[in-house]
Write a protein that holds these residues in place. Sequence first.
Motif, short mmCIF file in Angstrom:
data_model
loop_
_atom_site.label_atom_id
_atom_site.label_comp_id
_atom_site.label_asym_id
_atom_site.label_seq_id
_atom_site.Cartn_x
_atom_site.Cartn_y
_atom_site.Cartn_z
N ASP A 31 -7.32 13.94 -7.94
CA ASP A 31 -7.20 14.04 -6.48
C ASP A 31 -7.80 12.84 -5.78
OD1 ASP A 31 -7.74 17.52 -6.74
OD2 ASP A 31 -5.91 16.51 -6.13
N TRP A 32 -7.90 11.72 -6.46
CA TRP A 32 -8.58 10.59 -5.84
C TRP A 32 -7.91 10.18 -4.54
CZ3 TRP A 32 -5.93 6.13 -4.93
CH2 TRP A 32 -4.80 5.86 -5.70
N ARG A 33 -6.60 10.38 -4.42
CA ARG A 33 -5.89 9.95 -3.20
C ARG A 33 -6.36 10.72 -1.95
NH1 ARG A 33 -2.75 10.55 -7.35
NH2 ARG A 33 -2.00 8.66 -8.32
N MET A 88 0.84 -1.20 0.00
CA MET A 88 0.00 0.00 0.00
C MET A 88 0.87 1.24 0.00
SD MET A 88 -2.59 1.83 0.76
CE MET A 88 -2.40 3.53 1.17
N LYS A 89 0.61 2.12 -0.89
CA LYS A 89 1.29 3.42 -0.84
C LYS A 89 0.75 4.15 0.38
CE LYS A 89 3.60 4.05 -4.71
NZ LYS A 89 4.89 4.69 -4.87
N LEU A 90 1.54 4.97 0.98
CA LEU A 90 1.03 5.65 2.17
C LEU A 90 0.21 6.86 1.75
CD1 LEU A 90 4.24 5.40 4.31
CD2 LEU A 90 2.19 4.01 4.44
N TYR A 91 -1.08 6.64 1.78
CA TYR A 91 -1.98 7.71 1.32
C TYR A 91 -2.43 8.60 2.47
CZ TYR A 91 -2.29 5.05 -3.00
OH TYR A 91 -2.02 4.40 -4.16
N HIS A 92 -1.61 8.79 3.50
CA HIS A 92 -2.10 9.61 4.60
C HIS A 92 -1.96 11.10 4.33
CE1 HIS A 92 1.66 7.71 6.67
NE2 HIS A 92 1.87 8.01 5.43
N ARG A 136 -11.26 -5.02 4.48
CA ARG A 136 -12.53 -4.49 4.96
C ARG A 136 -12.59 -2.98 4.71
NH1 ARG A 136 -14.64 -1.92 8.78
NH2 ARG A 136 -12.70 -1.61 9.92
N ILE A 137 -11.47 -2.32 4.98
CA ILE A 137 -11.42 -0.86 4.78
C ILE A 137 -11.50 -0.54 3.28
CG2 ILE A 137 -9.97 1.21 5.03
CD1 ILE A 137 -8.92 -0.15 7.65
N CYS A 138 -10.76 -1.29 2.50
CA CYS A 138 -10.78 -1.07 1.04
C CYS A 138 -12.20 -1.25 0.47
CB CYS A 138 -9.85 -2.04 0.31
SG CYS A 138 -8.11 -1.70 0.57
N ALA A 139 -12.92 -2.23 1.02
CA ALA A 139 -14.25 -2.53 0.49
C ALA A 139 -15.16 -1.31 0.55
CB ALA A 139 -14.86 -3.69 1.27
N LEU A 174 -1.02 -0.09 9.41
CA LEU A 174 -1.88 -1.24 9.15
C LEU A 174 -1.69 -1.73 7.71
CD1 LEU A 174 -4.28 -3.13 9.89
CD2 LEU A 174 -5.80 -1.33 9.05
N PHE A 175 -1.61 -0.78 6.78
CA PHE A 175 -1.55 -1.17 5.37
C PHE A 175 -0.15 -1.59 4.93
CE2 PHE A 175 -5.81 0.19 5.23
CZ PHE A 175 -6.36 -0.31 4.07
N LEU A 176 0.85 -1.14 5.64
CA LEU A 176 2.21 -1.55 5.29
C LEU A 176 2.88 -2.16 6.52
CD1 LEU A 176 4.32 0.90 3.10
CD2 LEU A 176 3.66 -1.46 2.65
N PRO A 234 -14.09 4.83 -1.29
CA PRO A 234 -14.74 5.41 -2.49
C PRO A 234 -13.82 5.46 -3.71
CG PRO A 234 -14.15 7.16 -0.93
CD PRO A 234 -13.84 5.85 -0.24
N VAL A 235 -12.52 5.25 -3.50
CA VAL A 235 -11.61 5.38 -4.65
C VAL A 235 -10.90 4.06 -4.95
CG1 VAL A 235 -11.27 7.88 -4.47
CG2 VAL A 235 -9.84 6.35 -3.11
N LYS A 236 -11.60 2.98 -4.63
CA LYS A 236 -10.99 1.66 -4.76
C LYS A 236 -10.53 1.36 -6.20
CE LYS A 236 -12.35 -3.06 -3.84
NZ LYS A 236 -13.48 -3.89 -3.47
N GLY A 250 1.86 -4.54 0.17
CA GLY A 250 0.64 -4.07 0.82
C GLY A 250 -0.63 -4.32 0.03
N VAL A 251 -1.74 -4.13 0.72
CA VAL A 251 -3.05 -4.24 0.06
C VAL A 251 -3.31 -2.93 -0.67
CG1 VAL A 251 -5.54 -4.43 0.45
CG2 VAL A 251 -3.95 -5.87 1.74
N ARG A 252 -3.66 -3.03 -1.91
CA ARG A 252 -4.01 -1.82 -2.69
C ARG A 252 -5.25 -2.13 -3.51
NH1 ARG A 252 1.31 0.62 -5.48
NH2 ARG A 252 -0.11 2.38 -5.79
N GLY A 253 -6.17 -1.24 -3.43
CA GLY A 253 -7.42 -1.45 -4.17
C GLY A 253 -8.15 -2.71 -3.73
S1 SF4 Z 1 -8.71 0.99 -1.97
FE1 SF4 Z 1 -7.75 0.45 -0.05
S2 SF4 Z 1 -5.61 0.84 -0.37
FE2 SF4 Z 1 -6.66 1.88 -1.98
S3 SF4 Z 1 -7.01 3.92 -1.27
FE3 SF4 Z 1 -8.81 2.78 -0.73
S4 SF4 Z 1 -8.45 2.04 1.31
FE4 SF4 Z 1 -6.48 2.67 0.52
#
Ligand code: SF4
Length: 239
Positions: A17-19, A1-5, A46-49, A30-32, A52-54, A75-78
């Motif tokens: 600007d989806w990030r 997972m890229k750190l999208y914080h 669960r969070i990815c599910a 958690l993601f990395l 909104p920008v999956k 990491g988990v991405r998308g």
């Molecule tokens: S899909 Fe998951 S990893 Fe990607 S931005 Fe959303 S929460 Fe983060």
Amino acid sequence: MKLYHRRAPEGLDRRDDWRDFAACAGLGDLFLPRDERNASSAEQKRICAGCPVKTDCLNAAMKEEGSVDQFRRAGVRGGLTPTERAGLARYGYVPAPHPEEAKADAELSARQKAREQARQLLQEGRPDVEVAATTGLCRTTVGRIREGLGLPNSYHARTPQDAFNERAKPTGDGHMKWDGTNAVTINGRRYTASQLAFVVGYGREPDGSVMVTCGRLGCVDPSHLADQTMREQAKAVAA
Ligand code: SF4
Ligand SMILES: [Zn+2]
């Protein structure tokens, strides 16, 4: 997972600007996880599910990671783990371009097509003005393409007939009008619209001034024009 914080993860294109809407913002630990091999991915999924920008996220991951195996993905991405993404890549997943990106790409390819068409037309010897009108490119761009091709300036290359065809338009009631500035330079010689029309119509330079004989001001129909010599001839016939 890229750190999208934060906004704009390093190195990624910032056309959108989806990030900014990543559900995992601030959840880097958690993601990395330090030891990803033994970590469960259930919580991230669960969070990815609900993110909104999956789709954007998965597209970006697939694009960045290309066809590498799962060991070079992190990491988990998308919503997908490295192994799942590697599997997706093996099945030939092609990331859908982001709408903004797709639009920009379409614009770029339309422009590339126009430039290619301009190159062809210029090589066929068409004048800049016609190439610009056909391709929708501006005259400056067409001029640059011509320069790049090492072709002579169309300003000098075109003939009186070319210039006449470009500018003289039928009025619909038996006359012709000039569309554009009243002076044209061809091979260093400057012509007014009526002089040019005369040259085209009679195959010679006019003698003295060129006058309209049809009574329509500004008419450039060659058969409605006469020079000094023609006026004198007409007078002699009438006398
Ligand atoms: S899909 Fe998951 S990893 Fe990607 S931005 Fe959303 S929460 Fe983060
Ligand atoms: Zn006329």
